[in-house]
Design a protein around this motif. Structure first.
Motif, PDB file in Angstrom:
ATOM      1  N   ALA A  43       1.007  -1.093   0.026  1.00  0.00           N
ATOM      2  CA  ALA A  43      -0.136  -0.226   0.484  1.00  0.00           C
ATOM      3  C   ALA A  43       0.773   1.301  -0.247  1.00  0.00           C
ATOM      4  CB  ALA A  43      -1.281  -0.249   1.166  1.00  0.00           C
ATOM      5  N   VAL A  44       2.410   0.792   0.206  1.00  0.00           N
ATOM      6  CA  VAL A  44       3.469   2.465   0.161  1.00  0.00           C
ATOM      7  C   VAL A  44       3.743   2.379  -1.188  1.00  0.00           C
ATOM      8  CG1 VAL A  44       5.240   3.360   0.983  1.00  0.00           C
ATOM      9  CG2 VAL A  44       3.112   2.257   2.448  1.00  0.00           C
ATOM     10  N   ALA A  45       3.935   1.259  -1.669  1.00  0.00           N
ATOM     11  CA  ALA A  45       4.749   0.644  -2.934  1.00  0.00           C
ATOM     12  C   ALA A  45       3.923   1.582  -4.232  1.00  0.00           C
ATOM     13  CB  ALA A  45       5.357  -0.611  -3.064  1.00  0.00           C
ATOM     14  N   THR A  46       3.167   1.277  -4.125  1.00  0.00           N
ATOM     15  CA  THR A  46       2.123   1.655  -4.647  1.00  0.00           C
ATOM     16  C   THR A  46       0.861   2.779  -3.810  1.00  0.00           C
ATOM     17  OG1 THR A  46       2.633  -0.276  -6.040  1.00  0.00           O
ATOM     18  CG2 THR A  46       0.344   1.969  -7.066  1.00  0.00           C
ATOM     19  N   ARG A  47       0.330   3.932  -4.476  1.00  0.00           N
ATOM     20  CA  ARG A  47      -0.211   5.151  -3.489  1.00  0.00           C
ATOM     21  C   ARG A  47      -1.717   4.517  -4.583  1.00  0.00           C
ATOM     22  NH1 ARG A  47      -0.600  11.383  -2.991  1.00  0.00           N
ATOM     23  NH2 ARG A  47      -2.660  11.903  -2.676  1.00  0.00           N
ATOM     24  N   TYR A  48      -2.379   3.787  -3.651  1.00  0.00           N
ATOM     25  CA  TYR A  48      -4.018   4.310  -3.211  1.00  0.00           C
ATOM     26  C   TYR A  48      -5.228   4.984  -2.959  1.00  0.00           C
ATOM     27  CZ  TYR A  48      -2.016  -1.101  -4.484  1.00  0.00           C
ATOM     28  OH  TYR A  48      -1.779  -1.591  -5.788  1.00  0.00           O
ATOM     29  N   ASP A  49      -4.692   5.642  -2.296  1.00  0.00           N
ATOM     30  CA  ASP A  49      -4.989   6.465  -1.630  1.00  0.00           C
ATOM     31  C   ASP A  49      -5.801   7.884  -2.249  1.00  0.00           C
ATOM     32  OD1 ASP A  49      -5.493   4.830   1.027  1.00  0.00           O
ATOM     33  OD2 ASP A  49      -3.438   5.927   1.357  1.00  0.00           O
ATOM     34  N   LYS A  50      -6.506   8.425  -2.463  1.00  0.00           N
ATOM     35  CA  LYS A  50      -6.659   9.698  -3.491  1.00  0.00           C
ATOM     36  C   LYS A  50      -6.041  10.865  -2.153  1.00  0.00           C
ATOM     37  CE  LYS A  50     -11.394   8.375  -5.396  1.00  0.00           C
ATOM     38  NZ  LYS A  50     -10.889   7.622  -6.828  1.00  0.00           N
ATOM     39  N   ARG A  51      -6.603  10.944  -1.042  1.00  0.00           N
ATOM     40  CA  ARG A  51      -6.112  11.965  -0.396  1.00  0.00           C
ATOM     41  C   ARG A  51      -4.907  11.435   0.231  1.00  0.00           C
ATOM     42  NH1 ARG A  51      -9.637  16.250  -0.932  1.00  0.00           N
ATOM     43  NH2 ARG A  51     -11.617  15.514  -0.410  1.00  0.00           N
ATOM     44  N   GLY A  52      -3.510  13.343   0.548  1.00  0.00           N
ATOM     45  CA  GLY A  52      -2.712  13.067   0.815  1.00  0.00           C
ATOM     46  C   GLY A  52      -2.639  12.756   1.789  1.00  0.00           C
ATOM     47  N   TYR A  53      -3.263  13.466   2.776  1.00  0.00           N
ATOM     48  CA  TYR A  53      -2.888  13.246   3.899  1.00  0.00           C
ATOM     49  C   TYR A  53      -3.312  11.263   4.241  1.00  0.00           C
ATOM     50  CZ  TYR A  53      -8.129  12.851   4.821  1.00  0.00           C
ATOM     51  OH  TYR A  53      -9.303  12.867   5.183  1.00  0.00           O
ATOM     52  N   VAL A  54      -4.214  11.074   4.053  1.00  0.00           N
ATOM     53  CA  VAL A  54      -4.616   9.795   4.478  1.00  0.00           C
ATOM     54  C   VAL A  54      -2.939   8.863   3.890  1.00  0.00           C
ATOM     55  CG1 VAL A  54      -5.547   7.326   3.896  1.00  0.00           C
ATOM     56  CG2 VAL A  54      -7.028  10.128   3.535  1.00  0.00           C
TER      57      VAL A  54
END
Length: 298
Positions: free
Chosen positions: A271-282
């Motif tokens: 989940a860090v190696a590829t970003r799936y979160d829309k929000r930057g703070y998330v």
């Protein structure tokens, strides 16, 4: 270790669901990078886990937990304060794009200078966006490869992240040096101010400029940063007016691999190696939770 720092009850919804079960669900998602809806049923409702992660990313709970673990390690003398700094690019999935803009009421609050927004509003996606909305405001940048973001981090001598900053992928490394150093804050378990100054700093040529060197001299921090070839040529052309060359310790510079190994550790979480979160703070909360696990497992 984390239980005393976690909230006990929620004034509007009663008691929290079991923190251990929820955190295990967050860890599962960190390791596998799966969709929140695809979480196994043994972790409970996926909506609860997702909202808990968003809330803790917004109100700084993950960051406080990380600082607490660092404080325990520092009290035992377990932190090597000869730190190293670097950054790494993260490919953003197409699902990370398209974050909704803040509501009209939130935009009005920001326009009037009311920057304090409730954690519940932040968890619903009403987080103030630094620098405006759009992809840049959510730490997303565009390149030939598509959407990217960048993680800037400082690591101690044992390959563990001390501070983290998330920016769009095209942002230069040297621009985030001071914010990254300012985020180093390891509290004391007893009396005393938090420790904010390392023993020494090591970085590559991307951080070689006059502003960074002056910042480190003002704070009295020894540093090892190689000089760029064009800077060296300009200094030699000026002769005696060019000044003395910057001190460079080859033995100390060999230890810069610790930050590369810290990046390798943090990218083991999908989940860090590829970003799936829309929000930057998330996404910053996701990276902070991964760093917290690295500290706990060390």
């Amino acid at each position: 270790m984390l239980e005393p720092l976690l909230p006990v009850s929620n004034s509007r919804c009663g008691r929290w669901r079991d923190h251990r079960q929820v955190i295990n669900g967050i860890i599962h998602r960190l390791s596998t990078g799966c969709q929140w809806r695809k979480l196994p049923e043994r972790f409970g409702p996926w909506q609860t886990i997702h909202k808990r992660h968003m809330l803790w990313s917004a109100d700084g709970t993950w960051e406080r937990l990380l600082q607490h673990v660092q404080a325990v390690a520092d009290a035992e003398g377990g932190i090597d304060w000869h730190i190293n700094i670097d950054s790494t690019s993260i490919r953003a999935h197409q699902h990370a794009a398209g974050a909704p803009k803040p509501s009209a009421s939130t935009a009005l609050c920001l326009k009037r200078g009311h920057t304090k927004i409730s954690s519940r509003a932040r968890a619903r996606g009403l987080m103030p966006i630094p620098g405006g909305g759009g992809a840049a405001g959510e730490a997303l940048g565009r390149s030939r490869g598509g959407l990217t973001c960048k993680i800037h981090l400082s690591a101690d001598g044992k390959c563990r992240p001390l501070s983290l900053v998330v920016t769009p992928g095209q942002r230069a490394d040297c621009t985030q040096f001071e914010p990254l150093m300012d985020k180093i804050r390891v509290p004391r378990l007893g009396m005393g101010r938090p420790r904010r100054r390392p023993d020494s700093v090591c970085a590559d040529k991307a951080y070689s400029n006059r502003v960074i060197r002056s910042y480190l001299r003002r704070r009295g921090i020894r540093h090892v940063i190689p000089e760029k070839s064009d800077t060296k040529s300009a200094r030699l052309r000026r002769g005696s007016r060019g000044g003395r060359p910057a001190h460079f310790d080859k033995i100390r510079y060999k230890a810069r691999n610790t930050v590369e190994r810290a990046i390798n550790k943090i990218k083991q979480f999908r989940a860090v190696a590829t970003r799936y979160d829309k929000r930057g703070y998330v996404f910053l909360g996701t990276v902070t939770a991964a760093a917290l696990l690295i500290w706990l497992r060390s």
